[in-house]
Design a protein around this motif. Structure first.
Motif, PDB file in Angstrom:
ATOM      1  N   LYS A 146      -7.932  -4.978  -5.453  1.00  0.00           N
ATOM      2  CA  LYS A 146      -7.800  -4.282  -4.164  1.00  0.00           C
ATOM      3  C   LYS A 146      -8.610  -2.992  -4.162  1.00  0.00           C
ATOM      4  O   LYS A 146      -8.502  -2.154  -5.069  1.00  0.00           O
TER       5      LYS A 146
ATOM      6  N   ILE B 162       0.857  -1.198   0.000  1.00  0.00           N
ATOM      7  CA  ILE B 162       0.000   0.000   0.000  1.00  0.00           C
ATOM      8  C   ILE B 162       0.891   1.245   0.000  1.00  0.00           C
ATOM      9  O   ILE B 162       2.052   1.159   0.373  1.00  0.00           O
TER      10      ILE B 162
ATOM     11  N   ASN C 223      -3.625  -0.836   5.570  1.00  0.00           N
ATOM     12  CA  ASN C 223      -3.681  -2.172   4.973  1.00  0.00           C
ATOM     13  C   ASN C 223      -3.437  -3.217   6.051  1.00  0.00           C
ATOM     14  O   ASN C 223      -2.571  -4.089   5.908  1.00  0.00           O
TER      15      ASN C 223
ATOM     16  N   TYR D 138      -3.599   2.078  -3.682  1.00  0.00           N
ATOM     17  CA  TYR D 138      -3.026   0.762  -3.955  1.00  0.00           C
ATOM     18  C   TYR D 138      -1.626   0.925  -4.521  1.00  0.00           C
ATOM     19  O   TYR D 138      -1.277   1.978  -5.056  1.00  0.00           O
TER      20      TYR D 138
ATOM     21  N   GLY E  49      -2.963   5.714   1.648  1.00  0.00           N
ATOM     22  CA  GLY E  49      -3.757   4.551   1.308  1.00  0.00           C
ATOM     23  C   GLY E  49      -4.208   4.348  -0.113  1.00  0.00           C
ATOM     24  O   GLY E  49      -5.330   3.898  -0.349  1.00  0.00           O
TER      25      GLY E  49
ATOM     26  N   SER F  58      -0.011  -4.452  -4.508  1.00  0.00           N
ATOM     27  CA  SER F  58      -1.375  -4.756  -4.044  1.00  0.00           C
ATOM     28  C   SER F  58      -1.994  -5.816  -4.948  1.00  0.00           C
ATOM     29  O   SER F  58      -1.789  -5.790  -6.167  1.00  0.00           O
TER      30      SER F  58
ATOM     31  N   THR G 114      -9.148   0.508  -2.691  1.00  0.00           N
ATOM     32  CA  THR G 114      -8.465   1.557  -1.921  1.00  0.00           C
ATOM     33  C   THR G 114      -9.099   2.880  -2.303  1.00  0.00           C
ATOM     34  O   THR G 114     -10.014   2.939  -3.121  1.00  0.00           O
TER      35      THR G 114
END
Ligand SMILES: Cc1ncc(C[n+]2csc(CCOP(=O)(O)OP(=O)(O)O)c2C)c(N)n1
Ligand code: SF4
Ligand SMILES: [Mg+2]
Lengths: 590, 342
Positions: free
Chosen positions: B149, B133, B214, B141, B139, B145, B151
């Motif tokens: 994912k 991350i 994460n 991706y 935060g 990742s 995010t």
């Protein structure tokens, strides 16, 4: 053609003439021969007097094909000499150069003295004993033409013959063939008396001393190495190939026995970053590139400004934007150098005036970088880089002294404690016991250098960094005015426009016209007396190979109205262009 | 590096000698603390004087690391630490140069420098804190990742496939490639000690928990009850055996690894015996052992002894200088064709 040109240059400097050259070649390595964009040229100006430019108009044009004739004819004086290789004026050759009829026959060259000579056939005849195949034999025809020029200007062939022996060492057939072609060119002129007359150009009255012919890129490389030696520092170059800067990388790579390390990086960013790393570790870090490469390096240069490490960034400018005109010259990266980083992040910017001056500028850049612990940008350009001139070798004991001081005293060391005069921080390098410390791109606390987000500290630090760079001006010598100290018109030049400006101004002086000139080698900060000089003139003319960048800087720094003579054609100014602009401003008819 | 004479003279150092006066500013519970602790414990044991350590980092939460170490340190710009460290190491090969980087820093913006450093085999110890991350930018991706994912920047799930840092390093022919985990202090210290002694580039991927953006990204592998079934520890000269009560192993079948149960039908002799010195292709196969089908390998995938870049550069300088003699300004200026005007 570039080889032939540089051979004529070497021979000519060895005869003591003053010389200035302008190689002009396409960006493509083997652009289709005979086409207009494929023309590779080499302009040489030599004299028994001191000269400053590669000359406006040529006396002699050697055109090995119709395209070369077409591209260069406008640069030839009326009634000038044309030597044309008739063997490459076939209908097909004419068509490639977009000629409807053969200019050698249609009378269009009547205003010139035309010598139409079958150079290819004569070369083949001269080399009929040679073991080389026809293609290789035909490649010798430029040396036949060179031989003809040696005859015309009464030059010996021995310098070129020695060069051939070195260049083709071990390839005896090639050495022999090229020598034979060269001598055959001379012999042909002697036997046939084509030219009726020959020209003597006696040695120039140069200042006594030992001389060497240098291009700007060579002189810059020599200056960097000499300065590193003087400072007693290893030189670390991090670089990525790019025209017209690559020759500096090539040259420095050959200086391993001068305590020089060269790192051909994976890209420009890695090149400058490795140089910064080397500077952190105590070397003289250098990175060389052209405008697009500088664009990539800028974030890292900002880091060098923040961590206050010495670093030399060389930008050999070329035509832009983007890939632009990679092999042509321009001065359009001045704003980039002075203003082109995020936030307020100034650094000293220098520019050499002539090919040989690249040596002095490199020295000066190293001096400033070490004295002020700062990155320094050198703005050279394609014209200086490839152009060459005789250079009087400096006496080693007269070179400026450059001091390197690594800090070693653990008790008093504070990473950002500044020198009172220069505001430079101490250089404490890894490996020194007791000086362990951290640097980085985050804002520094004054003196101890720890990370600080304090608002007032930030403002102080921004101002301190700027003030440090301004203080560089305290050791820049005052500008000297060429011509009267005050008056109607002052020309302000920078970088490679020097030659054209000085020749134009001297021509005015010869005509009894008052006009003055100054030349800036320090572009940031400016020399201290610049404002006072500007104020003493009614008009200020700034010739530059861009749309008016220095002119803008002068206006904003000194509130002085400036007239800009701008040229953005990938070519340097001619003396005449500057001369005519002076006349226009002085309302003189020339 | 340091001679044994130096080592004897050196006062014995402790962890505290490597702790800087700066307050550590990672989120409480962040895996970076554990890594800092392990490094601060390993450095004093290496026999290297403190002033000979240089730690270079890029940008990211992980890259704040140098500020907390009482050594020479350089917190640089995003992705460029390997390039800066290359300059440091070539300029002074006597230094022990460490690179601290994150998954975004090393594999996104700095991907080019990452692979070329390994290709050249520059003597750097590269510690990649892989939290899968972007921590510092809060935060998004990253290139490690997993696909899909969700995010801040991929509200509907990411659509690109991740890099496997170990495979990437092996593809770049890195000469030392290892993986360890933030919470495995003992294992990490062993790996770091080996990395420190390696000549050339030593790459260590450290699985690191970012409990803010994460959390538990590696819990699958590292959580206690299942841990033994989810990971296999690579040990030189030992068969690849793992699982509760060592009931499973890895065998080669048709050029590919496969999981076998050691229930009696398969003997230990048939299992892969780990050898770090094998060609990179072997280590690459190990790096492709992916969950959930395979246990995740932990340990040293590859360690081979070959010339480093900085030695090559400096040897060339030495040999050319021996051959041509040390250049002086006089010889520099007077080279080539010169002539004298009187
Ligand atoms: C040139 C540049 N682009 C973007 C950023 C913003 N940025 C800072 S850290 C970061 C990503 C960090 O992620 P990672 O490398 O995984 O480190 P972590 O914070 O997770 O340890 C980004 C995008 C920056 N500092 N510089
Ligand atoms: S954001 Fe994540 S990686 Fe960054 S300090 Fe906090 S927990 Fe650690
Ligand atoms: Mg990360």
């Amino acid at each position: 053609m570039q080889l032939t040109g540089s051979q004529f240059t070497s021979t000519t400097v060895s005869m003591g003439n003053d010389v200035s050259t302008l190689p002009d070649f396409p960006a493509e390595i083997r652009a289709p021969a005979g086409t207009l964009p494929g023309v590779s040229g080499y302009q040489i100006h030599f004299s028994s007097n001191q000269i400053y430019t590669p000359g406006d108009q040529a006396d002699v044009l050697v055109a090995m094909n119709p395209a070369a004739l077409k591209v260069n004819l406008e640069g030839l004086k009326p009634n000038g000499v044309i030597v044309a290789n008739t063997d490459s004026f076939s209908p097909r050759d004419l068509q490639k150069a977009h000629y409807e009829s053969n200019p050698l026959e249609d009378g269009s060259l009547d205003g010139y003295r035309l010598f139409a000579i079958d150079v290819t056939r004569l070369t083949r005849a001269a080399l009929k004993e040679s073991k080389l195949d026809t293609r290789a034999v035909d490649r010798c025809k430029n040396f036949f033409a060179l031989g003809m020029m040696y005859y015309l200007y009464e030059r010996p062939t021995d310098v070129t013959e020695r060069w051939l022996e070195q260049k083709f060492h071990g390839k005896d057939d090639l050495i022999k063939a090229n020598k034979m072609a060269l001598r055959a060119g001379v012999a042909y002129c002697e036997a046939t008396e084509v030219f009726h007359e020959t020209y003597k150009v006696p040695a120039a009255k140069l200042v006594p001393g030992k001389y060497r012919n240098v291009s700007g890129n060579q002189a810059l490389s020599l200056g960097l190495v000499a300065a590193a030696k003087t400072a007693n520092l290893p030189l670390f170059l991090g670089s990525y190939p790019i025209t017209p800067a690559s020759d500096i990388l090539h040259q420095l790579a050959g200086y391993k026995n001068y305590n020089v390390e060269t790192f051909q990086a994976e890209d420009e960013i890695a090149g400058v970053c490795a140089a910064i790393g080397a500077a952190f570790a105590g070397s003289l870090g250098v990175t060389t590139t052209s405008g697009p490469g500088v664009a990539l390096k800028m974030e890292a240069i900002g880091l060098a400004i923040m961590v206050e490490l010495p670093l030399i960034i060389v930008n050999v400018q070329r035509g832009g934007p983007s890939t632009g005109l990679p092999t042509k010259t321009e001065q359009a990266d001045l704003f980039q150098a002075v203003y082109g980083r995020n936030s307020e992040s100034s650094l000293p910017v220098l520019a050499p005036a002539t090919p040989a001056d690249c040596f002095n500028i490199a020295f000066e850049a190293v001096r400033i970088a070490l004295a002020y612990m700062t990155p320094v940008i050198i703005l050279s350009d394609g014209y200086l880089a490839n152009g060459a001139e005789p250079w009087k070798l400096p006496a080693v004991d007269e070179l400026p002294s450059i001091k390197t001081r690594y800090y070693t005293d653990a008790k008093s060391f504070r990473p950002y404690l500044r020198d009172k005069r220069t505001l430079a921080r101490p250089w404490g390098i890894p490996g020194t016991p007791g000086l362990e410390h951290r640097v980085g791109g985050l804002e520094k606390n004054e003196e101890d250098g720890n990370v600080s987000y304090d608002p007032l500290n930030h403002e102080r630090m921004v101002k301190l960094r700027a003030e440090k760079v301004q203080r560089v001006a305290q050791d820049i010598p005052d500008l000297e005015v060429l011509g009267p100290e005050s008056g109607k018109l002052l020309l302000v030049g920078w970088g490679s426009t020097y030659g054209a400006i000085v020749s134009a101004v001297r021509r005015c002086h010869a005509d009894g016209v008052d006009v003055s000139a100054i030349h800036l080698r320090h572009l940031f900060p400016f020399p201290r007396n610049l404002g006072a000089i500007l104020a003493r003139f009614e008009k200020v003319l700034v010739p530059e190979l861009n749309s008016g960048q220095l002119a803008t800087m002068l206006r904003s720094s000194y509130l002085k109205e400036t007239v800009c003579l701008s040229k953005i054609q990938g070519r340097p100014f001619s003396q005449r262009e500057v001369f005519e602009k002076i006349n226009q401003l002085l309302e003189r008819t020339s | 590096m340091s001679t044994s004479a130096q080592v004897q003279q050196m006062p014995t150092m402790k962890k505290k000698d490597f702790v800087s006066d700066q307050e550590v500013r990672w989120c409480p519970g962040c895996g970076d603390y554990a890594i800092l602790n392990a490094v601060q414990q390993v450095f004093p044991t290496l026999g290297i004087p403190r002033e000979k350590f240089a730690i270079v980092s890029g940008i990211g939460c992980s890259s704040r690391f140098p500020y907390y170490m009482n050594t020479y340190g350089f917190h640089s710009i995003h992705g460029r630490a390997p390039a800066i460290a290359t300059g440091v190491k070539v300029a002074n090969p006597d230094l022990s140069v460490w690179v601290i980087t994150g998954d975004g820093d090393a594999l996104s913006i700095g991907g080019n420098h990452f692979i070329h450093t390994m290709r050249r085999n520059v003597g750097l110890k590269i510690l990649l804190f892989n939290n899968k991350i972007y921590g510092l930018t809060k935060g998004q991706y990253s290139p490690t990742s997993e696909k899909g994912k969700k995010t801040k920047s991929t509200p509907f799930g990411s659509v690109d496939r991740p890099f496997n840092p170990i495979s990437l390093a092996l593809g770049a022919e890195c000469t030392f490639v290892a993986r360890t985990v933030d919470i495995y202090q003992k294992h990490m210290k062993e790996v770091l000690t080996r990395a420190a002694a390696h000549k050339g580039t030593a790459f260590v991927e450290i699985l690191q928990n970012c409990n803010i953006f994460n959390d538990r990204a590696f819990a699958d592998i590292t959580d206690k009850p299942n841990r033994d079934d989810k990971q296999v520890v690579l040990e030189q000269g030992k068969p690849l055996i793992y699982g509760k009560e060592h009931r499973r192993g890895i065998r080669m079948s048709k050029y590919l690894p496969e999981v076998v149960d050691l229930d009696g039908s398969v003997s230990e002799d048939e299992l892969v015996v780990h050898d770090e010195t094998r060609p990179a292709a072997y280590a690459f196969l190990l790096s492709r052992m992916l969950a959930p089908e395979f246990p995740t390998p932990i340990g040293i995938f590859r360690a081979i002894d070959t010339d480093s870049y900085e030695d090559g550069v400096n040897d060339q300088v030495r040999s050319v200088t021996e051959k041509l003699g040390e250049g002086t300004i006089e010889s520099l200026l007077n080279a080539g064709d010169t002539w004298t005007v009187t």
